[in-house]
Design an enzyme around this catalytic site. Structure first.
Site, mmCIF file in Angstrom:
data_model
loop_
_atom_site.group_PDB
_atom_site.id
_atom_site.type_symbol
_atom_site.label_atom_id
_atom_site.label_comp_id
_atom_site.label_asym_id
_atom_site.label_seq_id
_atom_site.Cartn_x
_atom_site.Cartn_y
_atom_site.Cartn_z
ATOM 1 N N ARG A 258 -11.139 7.672 3.191
ATOM 2 C CA ARG A 258 -10.834 6.727 2.116
ATOM 3 C C ARG A 258 -12.102 6.133 1.501
ATOM 4 O O ARG A 258 -12.080 5.055 0.928
ATOM 5 C CB ARG A 258 -9.980 5.579 2.669
ATOM 6 N N CYS B 268 0.862 -1.182 0.000
ATOM 7 C CA CYS B 268 0.000 0.000 0.000
ATOM 8 C C CYS B 268 0.896 1.228 0.000
ATOM 9 O O CYS B 268 2.122 1.095 0.061
ATOM 10 C CB CYS B 268 -0.893 -0.003 1.244
ATOM 11 N N CYS C 248 -3.835 6.202 -0.262
ATOM 12 C CA CYS C 248 -3.226 4.907 -0.604
ATOM 13 C C CYS C 248 -2.770 4.821 -2.060
ATOM 14 O O CYS C 248 -2.679 3.718 -2.616
ATOM 15 C CB CYS C 248 -4.218 3.784 -0.296
ATOM 16 N N TYR D 137 -2.778 -7.934 16.869
ATOM 17 C CA TYR D 137 -1.723 -7.389 17.727
ATOM 18 C C TYR D 137 -1.580 -8.196 19.015
ATOM 19 O O TYR D 137 -0.640 -7.990 19.772
ATOM 20 C CB TYR D 137 -2.014 -5.915 18.031
ATOM 21 N N ARG E 202 -3.438 4.649 12.303
ATOM 22 C CA ARG E 202 -2.945 5.813 11.551
ATOM 23 C C ARG E 202 -1.941 6.599 12.380
ATOM 24 O O ARG E 202 -0.991 7.162 11.838
ATOM 25 C CB ARG E 202 -4.119 6.656 11.063
ATOM 26 N N LYS F 109 -11.757 -7.310 6.635
ATOM 27 C CA LYS F 109 -11.147 -6.377 7.581
ATOM 28 C C LYS F 109 -12.058 -5.172 7.750
ATOM 29 O O LYS F 109 -12.512 -4.656 6.734
ATOM 30 C CB LYS F 109 -9.782 -5.946 7.023
ATOM 31 N N LYS G 48 -12.250 -4.872 2.345
ATOM 32 C CA LYS G 48 -11.703 -3.939 3.336
ATOM 33 C C LYS G 48 -12.619 -2.727 3.413
ATOM 34 O O LYS G 48 -12.857 -2.051 2.412
ATOM 35 C CB LYS G 48 -10.282 -3.521 2.935
HETATM 36 C C1 PBG Z 1 -3.166 0.293 4.749
HETATM 37 C C2 PBG Z 1 -3.556 -0.391 5.996
HETATM 38 C C3 PBG Z 1 -4.296 0.142 7.052
HETATM 39 C C4 PBG Z 1 -4.403 -0.873 7.999
HETATM 40 C C5 PBG Z 1 -3.729 -1.973 7.508
HETATM 41 N N1 PBG Z 1 -3.223 -1.658 6.259
HETATM 42 C C6 PBG Z 1 -4.810 1.508 7.258
HETATM 43 C C7 PBG Z 1 -5.934 2.016 6.479
HETATM 44 O O1 PBG Z 1 -6.468 1.356 5.592
HETATM 45 O O2 PBG Z 1 -6.315 3.155 6.735
HETATM 46 C C8 PBG Z 1 -5.133 -0.763 9.296
HETATM 47 C C9 PBG Z 1 -4.798 -1.797 10.305
HETATM 48 C C10 PBG Z 1 -5.259 -1.489 11.681
HETATM 49 O O3 PBG Z 1 -6.061 -0.574 11.936
HETATM 50 O O4 PBG Z 1 -4.789 -2.193 12.577
HETATM 51 N N2 PBG Z 1 -1.790 0.278 4.552
#
Ligand code: PBG
Length: 325
Positions: free
Chosen positions: A219, A123, A133, A315, A208, A250, A198
């Site tokens: 987004r 990304c 992104c 996590y 973030r 997700k 997603k």
């Molecule tokens: C994008 C990405 C995000 C997360 C994982 N990959 C951020 C987004 O889409 O804004 C979020 C993961 C999380 O909140 O733990 N690179």
């Protein structure tokens, strides 16, 4: 009265003792189902704790080898790597440079623990100065320019040693473009785990801050509307058709219905991401004495497994590896 009813049928018979409950348990979770996300920051000397994610820190690039070895020693089998860039620009070009942070951190991790599965989040939001992104053009993220760059980043990641590519930009055609890019570079055996369904979610807030991607705006023009599940299935099934090896839903807990429906419609392995906001909610509620952290972790991750996830990105993975599920 049917013989299948009370008092002949008593479901409590099979719940009487812990041994019986263990024998009857339908779902199990082991460390080898889990993927541990890590944040690696360039140009810092000491780990930077993330205040909205207690227990998670940005790892200094120079400490990465030692940290990766410790993660592996805890029993973790796979990590998802995120770079925290100090060289952001309009396109996120540092991420496809062979001496850029993404390439360097993957090399270091692979050298430190060759057996550990290195998954590269593919990304641009951590590498762009606007936080989107991909390439912004006329106020929107330009789909087709972005997927060309995603393919470049994926090739660099695999050249550096990544074992798996995980595109998370939610661009149309990103899986096909990356598959083509990898195949053209000779990486025909590198699997793609697509962040396929997603959602544009408020549960990403702490991430973030963790990944240092300040975004003006949102987004919603590329991530999915949280109210939609049919569209989520279309997204995932399109990624399957484009060649994804693993599909992902997700965030986690608020999207179990999507995962369960997807499980009925595909034979691919499925992953679910228990995201930063889910982690934070459990941590802060536990710190306030409102819930029991370990039990709630078990219940939430167990629910993801039950709903159909083969893999869970969380996590909490390291705690589970150390202390058991
Ligand atoms: C994008 C990405 C995000 C997360 C994982 N990959 C951020 C987004 O889409 O804004 C979020 C993961 C999380 O909140 O733990 N690179």
């Amino acid at each position: 009265m049917s013989k299948d009813c009370f008092p002949h049928t008593r479901l409590r018979r099979l719940r009487k003792t812990e041994t019986l409950r263990q024998l009857m348990r339908e779902t199990s979770v082991s460390t080898s189902d889990l993927i541990y996300p890590i944040f690696v920051e360039e140009g810092i000397d000491a780990p930077q704790p993330i205040s909205s994610m207690p227990g998670v820190s940005r790892i200094p690039e120079k400490n990465l080898a030692a940290e990766i070895k410790a993660i592996q020693a805890d029993g973790i089998k796979a990590v998802m790597m995120f770079g925290v860039s100090h060289k952001k620009d309009a396109t996120g070009s540092d991420s496809w440079k062979s001496d850029g942070l993404l390439s360097r951190m993957i090399k270091r991790a692979k050298d430190a623990a060759p057996e550990l599965m290195i998954i590269s989040d593919t990304c641009f939001c951590e590498y762009t100065d606007h936080g989107h992104c991909g390439v912004v053009d006329g106020g929107h993220v330009h789909n087709d320019m972005t997927i060309t760059n995603l393919a470049k980043q994926a090739v660099i990641a695999v050249q550096a040693g990544a074992d798996m590519i995980a595109p998370s930009a939610m661009m149309d055609g990103q899986v096909a473009a990356i598959r083509q890019g990898l195949d053209d570079a000779g990486f025909i055996d590198t699997p793609i785990m697509a962040y396929s369904s997603k959602f544009a979610s408020s549960f990403y807030g702490p991430f973030r801050a963790a990944a240092g991607c300040d975004l003006k705006g949102d987004r919603k023009a590329y991530q999915m509307d949280s109210m939609n599940s049919r569209e989520a299935l279309r997204e995932s099934l399109l990624d399957e058709a484009e060649g994804a090896d693993i599909l992902m839903v997700k965030p986690g807990i608020a999207y179990l219905d999507v995962l369960a429906k997807l499980r009925e419609r595909t034979l691919l392995p499925l992953a679910m991401y228990q995201v930063s906001g889910e982690y934070a909610m459990i941590k802060f509620a536990a710190a306030a004495g409102a819930i029991d952290e370990k039990r709630v972790v078990r219940e939430t991750i167990g629910a993801m497994k039950r709903a159909g996830a083969d893999l869970i990105i969380t996590y909490f993975a390291r705690d589970i590896a150390r202390e058991g599920f």
